[in-house]
Motif scaffolding. Structure first.
Motif, PDB file in Angstrom:
ATOM      1  N   PRO A 130       8.831  -8.159  -1.834  1.00 49.77           N
ATOM      2  CA  PRO A 130       8.241  -7.090  -2.668  1.00 49.77           C
ATOM      3  C   PRO A 130       7.381  -7.632  -3.813  1.00 49.77           C
ATOM      4  O   PRO A 130       6.350  -7.046  -4.146  1.00 49.77           O
ATOM      5  N   GLY A 131       7.766  -8.748  -4.410  1.00 45.40           N
ATOM      6  CA  GLY A 131       6.968  -9.320  -5.494  1.00 45.40           C
ATOM      7  C   GLY A 131       5.616  -9.818  -5.013  1.00 45.40           C
ATOM      8  O   GLY A 131       4.600  -9.635  -5.675  1.00 45.40           O
ATOM      9  N   VAL A 132       5.579 -10.438  -3.844  1.00 48.26           N
ATOM     10  CA  VAL A 132       4.326 -10.958  -3.294  1.00 48.26           C
ATOM     11  C   VAL A 132       3.470  -9.809  -2.776  1.00 48.26           C
ATOM     12  O   VAL A 132       2.263  -9.765  -2.995  1.00 48.26           O
ATOM     13  N   ALA A 133       4.093  -8.852  -2.101  1.00 46.43           N
ATOM     14  CA  ALA A 133       3.353  -7.731  -1.509  1.00 46.43           C
ATOM     15  C   ALA A 133       2.718  -6.841  -2.569  1.00 46.43           C
ATOM     16  O   ALA A 133       1.692  -6.215  -2.323  1.00 46.43           O
ATOM     17  N   GLY A 134       3.298  -6.798  -3.759  1.00 46.72           N
ATOM     18  CA  GLY A 134       2.771  -5.947  -4.822  1.00 46.72           C
ATOM     19  C   GLY A 134       1.637  -6.577  -5.612  1.00 46.72           C
ATOM     20  O   GLY A 134       1.013  -5.918  -6.427  1.00 46.72           O
ATOM     21  N   LYS A 135       1.347  -7.851  -5.365  1.00 47.66           N
ATOM     22  CA  LYS A 135       0.269  -8.532  -6.088  1.00 47.66           C
ATOM     23  C   LYS A 135      -1.077  -8.245  -5.441  1.00 47.66           C
ATOM     24  O   LYS A 135      -1.162  -7.974  -4.256  1.00 47.66           O
ATOM     25  N   SER A 136      -2.125  -8.331  -6.248  1.00 46.88           N
ATOM     26  CA  SER A 136      -3.461  -8.263  -5.665  1.00 46.88           C
ATOM     27  C   SER A 136      -4.118  -9.625  -5.849  1.00 46.88           C
ATOM     28  O   SER A 136      -3.871 -10.325  -6.818  1.00 46.88           O
ATOM     29  N   TYR A 137      -4.922 -10.014  -4.867  1.00 51.41           N
ATOM     30  CA  TYR A 137      -5.581 -11.317  -4.860  1.00 51.41           C
ATOM     31  C   TYR A 137      -7.081 -11.088  -4.810  1.00 51.41           C
ATOM     32  O   TYR A 137      -7.543 -10.001  -4.501  1.00 51.41           O
ATOM     33  N   SER A 138      -7.841 -12.136  -5.067  1.00 52.31           N
ATOM     34  CA  SER A 138      -9.301 -11.994  -5.093  1.00 52.31           C
ATOM     35  C   SER A 138      -9.848 -11.497  -3.762  1.00 52.31           C
ATOM     36  O   SER A 138     -10.803 -10.747  -3.709  1.00 52.31           O
ATOM     37  N   TRP A 139      -9.239 -11.884  -2.666  1.00 48.69           N
ATOM     38  CA  TRP A 139      -9.741 -11.527  -1.342  1.00 48.69           C
ATOM     39  C   TRP A 139      -9.189 -10.197  -0.825  1.00 48.69           C
ATOM     40  O   TRP A 139      -9.567  -9.744   0.234  1.00 48.69           O
ATOM     41  N   THR A 140      -8.281  -9.545  -1.569  1.00 50.43           N
ATOM     42  CA  THR A 140      -7.767  -8.246  -1.117  1.00 50.43           C
ATOM     43  C   THR A 140      -8.617  -7.091  -1.645  1.00 50.43           C
ATOM     44  O   THR A 140      -8.277  -5.936  -1.462  1.00 50.43           O
ATOM     45  N   GLN A 141      -9.693  -7.409  -2.290  1.00 46.20           N
ATOM     46  CA  GLN A 141     -10.691  -6.427  -2.733  1.00 46.20           C
ATOM     47  C   GLN A 141     -10.090  -5.320  -3.595  1.00 46.20           C
ATOM     48  O   GLN A 141     -10.344  -4.136  -3.391  1.00 46.20           O
ATOM     49  N   GLY A 142      -9.276  -5.721  -4.552  1.00 42.41           N
ATOM     50  CA  GLY A 142      -8.758  -4.767  -5.518  1.00 42.41           C
ATOM     51  C   GLY A 142      -7.489  -4.039  -5.115  1.00 42.41           C
ATOM     52  O   GLY A 142      -6.942  -3.281  -5.897  1.00 42.41           O
ATOM     53  N   CYS A 143      -7.014  -4.224  -3.905  1.00 42.16           N
ATOM     54  CA  CYS A 143      -5.763  -3.575  -3.526  1.00 42.16           C
ATOM     55  C   CYS A 143      -4.651  -4.619  -3.425  1.00 42.16           C
ATOM     56  O   CYS A 143      -4.906  -5.817  -3.458  1.00 42.16           O
ATOM     57  N   THR A 144      -3.435  -4.149  -3.342  1.00 34.67           N
ATOM     58  CA  THR A 144      -2.317  -5.078  -3.226  1.00 34.67           C
ATOM     59  C   THR A 144      -2.311  -5.701  -1.836  1.00 34.67           C
ATOM     60  O   THR A 144      -2.951  -5.195  -0.913  1.00 34.67           O
ATOM     61  N   LEU A 145      -1.555  -6.770  -1.696  1.00 38.58           N
ATOM     62  CA  LEU A 145      -1.464  -7.434  -0.396  1.00 38.58           C
ATOM     63  C   LEU A 145      -0.900  -6.478   0.651  1.00 38.58           C
ATOM     64  O   LEU A 145      -1.385  -6.421   1.775  1.00 38.58           O
TER      65      LEU A 145
END
Length: 101
Positions: A67-82
């Motif tokens: 849940p902690g990783v899935a809730g993060k957003s990354y530069s390549w997720t285009q503004g949405c969470t993983l």
């Protein structure tokens, strides 16, 4: 196989990484960055970002950390969470026949 049996060699540009996969080897970043890689002249920012998040995803294989990783957003997720990024349905079709792949 038929072309080979007829003595015709089909010129397929297969990379060393492809043959490594056939042998059952695990690919590393070096396969993607090597001189024969299809990504030789590509900056590879998305691949680099994915390579950076891999250790975190490996740790998240334990369901308690997901849940902690899935809730993060990354530069390549285009503004949405993983999790949102992975939930996007991808449909591929043959560009000529439009047959779903």
């Amino acid at each position: 196989a038929k072309a080979f049996m007829d003595g015709y060699v089909v010129p397929l540009p297969l990379s060393p990484a492809f043959f490594a996969l056939l042998r059952g080897d695990h690919l590393t970043a070096q396969h993607l960055l090597g001189p024969f890689s299809h990504m030789k002249d590509v900056q590879g920012s998305v691949v680099a970002s994915l390579m950076n998040v891999l250790p975190e995803l490996r740790r998240a294989e334990d369901d308690l950390e997901w849940p902690g990783v899935a809730g993060k957003s990354y530069s390549w997720t285009q503004g949405c969470t993983l999790e949102q990024f992975l939930d996007v349905g991808l449909d591929y079709a043959d560009p000529i026949t439009q047959t779903p792949l």
